[in-house]
Design a protein around this motif. Structure first.
Motif, PDB file in Angstrom:
ATOM      1  N   THR A  20       0.842  -1.196   0.000  1.00 51.77           N
ATOM      2  CA  THR A  20       0.000   0.000   0.000  1.00 51.77           C
ATOM      3  C   THR A  20       0.881   1.250   0.000  1.00 51.77           C
ATOM      4  N   ALA A  21       1.921   1.237   0.843  1.00 51.69           N
ATOM      5  CA  ALA A  21       2.840   2.365   0.914  1.00 51.69           C
ATOM      6  C   ALA A  21       3.594   2.562  -0.396  1.00 51.69           C
ATOM      7  N   SER A  22       4.123   1.468  -0.946  1.00 50.98           N
ATOM      8  CA  SER A  22       4.924   1.564  -2.175  1.00 50.98           C
ATOM      9  C   SER A  22       4.080   1.973  -3.369  1.00 50.98           C
ATOM     10  N   GLY A  80      11.806  -2.963   7.257  1.00 51.89           N
ATOM     11  CA  GLY A  80      12.168  -1.727   7.948  1.00 51.89           C
ATOM     12  C   GLY A  80      12.850  -0.731   7.026  1.00 51.89           C
ATOM     13  N   LEU A  81      13.821  -1.194   6.233  1.00 50.25           N
ATOM     14  CA  LEU A  81      14.524  -0.305   5.310  1.00 50.25           C
ATOM     15  C   LEU A  81      13.575   0.282   4.263  1.00 50.25           C
ATOM     16  N   SER A  82      12.665  -0.549   3.753  1.00 48.86           N
ATOM     17  CA  SER A  82      11.715  -0.054   2.749  1.00 48.86           C
ATOM     18  C   SER A  82      10.803   1.019   3.326  1.00 48.86           C
ATOM     19  N   ALA A  83      10.365   0.830   4.581  1.00 52.85           N
ATOM     20  CA  ALA A  83       9.490   1.821   5.215  1.00 52.85           C
ATOM     21  C   ALA A  83      10.227   3.139   5.446  1.00 52.85           C
ATOM     22  N   LEU A  84      11.457   3.065   5.928  1.00 55.49           N
ATOM     23  CA  LEU A  84      12.238   4.274   6.218  1.00 55.49           C
ATOM     24  C   LEU A  84      12.570   5.069   4.962  1.00 55.49           C
ATOM     25  N   SER A  85      12.663   4.384   3.835  1.00 58.01           N
ATOM     26  CA  SER A  85      13.028   5.075   2.595  1.00 58.01           C
ATOM     27  C   SER A  85      11.935   6.019   2.105  1.00 58.01           C
ATOM     28  N   LYS A  86      10.677   5.787   2.510  1.00 63.38           N
ATOM     29  CA  LYS A  86       9.567   6.594   1.986  1.00 63.38           C
ATOM     30  C   LYS A  86       9.700   8.069   2.361  1.00 63.38           C
ATOM     31  N   LEU A 165       2.608  13.002   0.230  1.00 65.06           N
ATOM     32  CA  LEU A 165       2.301  11.588   0.022  1.00 65.06           C
ATOM     33  C   LEU A 165       3.432  10.692   0.501  1.00 65.06           C
ATOM     34  N   PHE A 166       4.677  11.136   0.344  1.00 71.19           N
ATOM     35  CA  PHE A 166       5.810  10.340   0.813  1.00 71.19           C
ATOM     36  C   PHE A 166       5.792  10.207   2.331  1.00 71.19           C
ATOM     37  N   TYR A 167       5.380  11.259   3.010  1.00 71.22           N
ATOM     38  CA  TYR A 167       5.279  11.198   4.473  1.00 71.22           C
ATOM     39  C   TYR A 167       4.103  10.309   4.894  1.00 71.22           C
ATOM     40  N   ILE A 168       2.984  10.436   4.194  1.00 70.26           N
ATOM     41  CA  ILE A 168       1.808   9.608   4.506  1.00 70.26           C
ATOM     42  C   ILE A 168       2.127   8.132   4.297  1.00 70.26           C
ATOM     43  N   ALA A 169       2.922   7.831   3.256  1.00 73.49           N
ATOM     44  CA  ALA A 169       3.255   6.437   2.946  1.00 73.49           C
ATOM     45  C   ALA A 169       4.064   5.776   4.065  1.00 73.49           C
ATOM     46  N   PHE A 170       4.701   6.592   4.905  1.00 72.98           N
ATOM     47  CA  PHE A 170       5.464   6.027   6.021  1.00 72.98           C
ATOM     48  C   PHE A 170       4.550   5.380   7.060  1.00 72.98           C
ATOM     49  N   ILE A 171       3.285   5.824   7.136  1.00 71.48           N
ATOM     50  CA  ILE A 171       2.366   5.301   8.160  1.00 71.48           C
ATOM     51  C   ILE A 171       2.092   3.807   7.967  1.00 71.48           C
ATOM     52  N   PRO A 172       1.607   3.369   6.774  1.00 76.68           N
ATOM     53  CA  PRO A 172       1.439   1.909   6.609  1.00 76.68           C
ATOM     54  C   PRO A 172       2.762   1.163   6.677  1.00 76.68           C
TER      55      PRO A 172
END
Length: 396
Positions: A20-22, A80-86, A165-172
């Motif tokens: 969902t984030a990606s 974890g790395l994928s989430a932090l990259s957003k 949107l990049f910041y919002i994508a960090f939530i999921p």
């Protein structure tokens, strides 16, 4: 659904949240990169380098996971790395840092893929593999429906506000990290390896792997060499007259079909066999590309993308179920990591080949070439025996 264990549920929810984030960022990534000064060429170099990093690291970290006998730490670190990259994509706008952050995202995918799929395989039996991988794929792909849908809705109210949107994508993405802490190792860790694991050591697995594995993966990789990026399908739809909103809508529609059919086709594959479903998927893919070559009707694209969703549901989870059934349990992450790693490299080559044929001879020639090549692979798979589960005593 007793075969959908806690491990399968957790991994499926983690994949749903991460995708969902990606996918929330997928439709706007090229647009955003252009707004911060990236040329089309630089975008292509960025994506190619990132995918190559993911591809090679899948094999290495799959091998390392098997060597260490650990799965969960690789899954946690990778997601974890994928989430932090957003959010980092919005914070760092200089080309070098964007390259680094985008590569970090794909590196995370490389770290987790083999270990995650090994956990899924360990949570299933040979007779439920397709169901388990199909269920996980359904949940994962549902994220590709929710993400772009949210992005479309958000940009409708806040046009061109890409950074938020990049910041919002960090939530999921953060929720996905938290969910991984509910995972537990399915087996006891192996003894600490006496020697280090070289980065390309996973390539040795090809020589040592069971003969059925080499035969199946050779066919799958040959198919991948002609299975280019979905961008070409979307570009064809765009050229036929669909506006940007409709192109994104048809991409969401394809993913919805993919998500809805993956689990039912997994159930069917466990009943009638993995091979018939995989062959049906390849035949459908060939039909879709032939249709794309000849179609100029805007409305028929929805029918073709429906079939494209069916093809994806009939092949992605099924191929991994097949591979995990014909390899030793102790080598599952290496086997799947090696396959998905080489698959990533072949996908890069496929997109380059399709782009070249499209540029030199036109879209029709590009799609017909892919359709014909797929038929050759289809006939090849008629010669491949149906998968027979392998045991520790089975000779290779």
């Amino acid at each position: 659904m007793k075969y959908i264990t806690k491990t399968v549920w957790v991994l499926s929810i983690v994949s749903l949240l991460t995708d969902t984030a990606s996918e929330m960022l997928y439709p706007i990534m090229p647009i955003y990169l252009k707004t911060i000064g990236f040329s089309v060429v630089l975008i292509g170099v960025l994506e190619g380098f990132a995918e190559a990093t993911a591809g090679l690291s899948k094999g290495y970290f799959g091998k390392l996971s098997d060597t260490m006998g650990r799965r969960v730490p690789f899954v946690q670190l990778g997601y974890g790395l994928s989430a932090l990259s957003k959010p980092m994509m919005a914070l760092f706008v200089f080309p070098f840092w964007v390259f680094l952050v985008r590569t970090l995202d794909r590196f995370g995918k490389g770290i987790r893929t083999g270990a995650r799929d090994a956990l899924l395989s360990d949570a299933a039996t040979p007779s439920t593999k397709a169901k388990v991988f199909g269920f996980h794929r359904s949940m994962d792909t549902l994220g590709a429906v929710l993400g772009p849908s949210f992005a479309l809705l958000y940009l409708y109210y806040y046009p061109e506000d890409y950074k938020t949107l990049f910041y919002i994508a960090f939530i999921p993405g953060l929720l996905a990290i938290l969910a991984t802490f509910y995972l537990k190792e399915s087996t006891a860790p192996a003894a600490k390896p006496k020697a280090s694991t070289p980065f390309f050591s996973f390539l040795h697995y090809w020589k040592d792997s069971p003969a059925p594995y080499r035969k199946v993966v050779a066919g799958l990789l040959a198919f991948t060499l002609f299975n280019s990026s979905d961008v070409f399908l979307l570009l064809k739809a765009k050229q036929a007259g669909l506006d940007d909103t409709m192109v994104i809508a048809i991409y969401i529609f394809y993913n919805l079909v993919y998500a809805l059919l993956s689990f039912p086709l997994g159930i069917l594959a466990d009943k009638i066999g993995l091979k018939p479903i995989l062959l049906l998927g390849f035949a459908t893919f060939a039909a879709v590309y032939a249709g794309m070559a000849m179609n100029a009707n805007v409305y028929l694209f929805f029918g073709l993308f429906f079939l494209y969703g069916f093809y994806a549901a009939a092949t992605e989870g099924i191929s991994k179920a097949w591979i995990s059934n014909i390899t030793l349990k102790k080598d599952t992450a290496t086997a799947i990591g090696t396959y998905t790693g080489l698959q990533s490299i072949c996908t890069m080559l496929a997109s380059s080949l399709t782009g070249f044929v499209w540029f030199q001879f036109g879209a029709t020639a590009a799609f017909i070439t892919t359709a014909v090549a797929t038929l050759v692979v289809l006939f090849y798979f008629f010669t491949v025996p149906a998968p027979q589960p392998i045991t520790e005593e089975t000779p290779t």
